[in-house]
Design an enzyme around this catalytic site. Structure first.
Site, PDB file in Angstrom:
ATOM      1  N   ARG A 180     -17.633  78.440 -87.169  1.00 40.49           N
ATOM      2  CA  ARG A 180     -18.523  77.928 -86.533  1.00 40.49           C
ATOM      3  C   ARG A 180     -19.840  77.690 -86.718  1.00 40.49           C
ATOM      4  O   ARG A 180     -20.412  78.648 -88.092  1.00 40.49           O
ATOM      5  CB  ARG A 180     -18.275  78.867 -85.319  1.00 40.49           C
ATOM      6  CG  ARG A 180     -17.177  78.926 -84.150  1.00 40.49           C
ATOM      7  CD  ARG A 180     -17.397  77.881 -83.550  1.00 40.49           C
ATOM      8  NE  ARG A 180     -16.172  77.738 -82.835  1.00 40.49           N
ATOM      9  CZ  ARG A 180     -14.740  77.850 -82.841  1.00 40.49           C
ATOM     10  NH1 ARG A 180     -14.733  76.800 -83.830  1.00 40.49           N
ATOM     11  NH2 ARG A 180     -13.718  77.596 -81.588  1.00 40.49           N
ATOM     12  N   GLU A 209     -24.675  70.403 -82.784  1.00 41.43           N
ATOM     13  CA  GLU A 209     -23.492  69.481 -82.152  1.00 41.43           C
ATOM     14  C   GLU A 209     -23.801  68.521 -81.287  1.00 41.43           C
ATOM     15  O   GLU A 209     -23.918  69.335 -79.819  1.00 41.43           O
ATOM     16  CB  GLU A 209     -21.918  70.207 -82.745  1.00 41.43           C
ATOM     17  CG  GLU A 209     -21.896  70.930 -83.482  1.00 41.43           C
ATOM     18  CD  GLU A 209     -20.561  71.303 -83.789  1.00 41.43           C
ATOM     19  OE1 GLU A 209     -19.502  70.900 -83.186  1.00 41.43           O
ATOM     20  OE2 GLU A 209     -20.621  72.233 -84.799  1.00 41.43           O
ATOM     21  N   HIS A 228     -16.890  68.040 -87.141  1.00 42.16           N
ATOM     22  CA  HIS A 228     -16.346  69.360 -86.203  1.00 42.16           C
ATOM     23  C   HIS A 228     -15.095  68.739 -85.833  1.00 42.16           C
ATOM     24  O   HIS A 228     -14.487  69.217 -84.301  1.00 42.16           O
ATOM     25  CB  HIS A 228     -16.755  70.339 -85.021  1.00 42.16           C
ATOM     26  CG  HIS A 228     -16.374  71.426 -84.702  1.00 42.16           C
ATOM     27  ND1 HIS A 228     -17.084  72.276 -83.477  1.00 42.16           N
ATOM     28  CD2 HIS A 228     -15.092  71.647 -84.809  1.00 42.16           C
ATOM     29  CE1 HIS A 228     -16.878  73.255 -83.936  1.00 42.16           C
ATOM     30  NE2 HIS A 228     -15.420  73.052 -84.491  1.00 42.16           N
TER      31      HIS A 228
END
Length: 243
Positions: A180, A209, A228
């Site tokens: 994360r 993000e 990601h």
């Protein structure tokens, strides 16, 4: 959060929330609990894909793959003599977070002949034979060659890898984060890389993000980044949908 309290309150007949994935930091789980609404996740769907992505980043860093690819495209065949490649064999990897993903990463690292240590406040004995469980992970940073993170985003883990931790690692160490964003202080990491305090990093997740591509972190050469997408393999999408 994708599903904060304000959104969930608009669904008075809500009976269950099912995540097409594993993470749940984008859902107000506390509010769900107050209404006795269960939260379901596809727990077994993505751990193998994320573990493979982690090893991909470790290998890319060890073999300086991106630089080699760039040199070939530019016609620089003599780059092969730079001496930047290293082996995984015999290296020490420290895994922070030893759930499904961390355990799979451990097995893959062992297949490459690496020495594996792991830390997890909820795991006292390793389910993976040959893995050394440590109680104080910070004391293990100096001898670590690869530090890979597999912990959730929570108050205890946000910023847990900052300037102090990076400074305690040797200059040849690599950091990989496929967990994360926010666990690693990106400003501190950029400074450490720029000062050659750390050799390189592989990041699949970021504090913000979509990411800020102008951040100094993205100007560092010995790094590999991905958007990601560690769990976004075709096979993983099918497994998540089925679960």
């Amino acid at each position: 959060q994708l599903l904060p309290r304000e959104v969930l309150e608009l669904a008075p007949n809500l009976r269950i929330v099912s995540r097409h994935g594993v993470g749940y930091d984008n859902v107000d789980v506390g509010y769900l609990s107050s209404r006795k609404i269960p939260m379901a996740i596809a727990a077994d769907a993505n751990y193998t894909a994320v573990a493979e992505h982690t090893l991909m980043m470790m290998l890319t860093l060890a073999k300086d793959t991106t630089a080699g690819d760039r040199a070939m495209r530019e016609g620089d065949f003599e780059w092969r003599h730079k001496g930047t490649l290293t082996d995984l064999l015999g290296k020490h990897v420290l895994i922070l977070g030893f759930g499904r993903i961390g355990q799979r990463v451990a097995s893959l690292c062992q297949a490459f002949g690496m020495h594996v240590s792991a830390y997890d406040p909820f795991v006292t004995e390793s389910p993976v034979p040959g893995v050394d469980m440590v109680k104080d992970w910070k004391t293990m940073l100096p001898p670590t060659d690869y530090l890979t993170l597999h912990m959730p985003s929570m108050p205890e883990t946000v910023g847990m890898i900052d300037e102090k931790e990076l400074a305690s690692m040797k200059h040849t160490a690599f950091l990989v984060n496929c967990a994360r964003g926010g666990i690693v202080d990106e400003d501190a990491l950029a400074k450490a890389l720029a000062a050659s305090a750390n050799r390189g990093a592989g990041l699949d997740v970021f504090k913000s993000e979509p990411h800020d591509h102008t951040h100094p972190l993205f100007s560092q050469k010995r790094c590999v980044f991905s958007p990601h997408n560690a769990a976004l393999t075709a096979e993983c999408a099918i497994r998540m949908a089925k679960q």
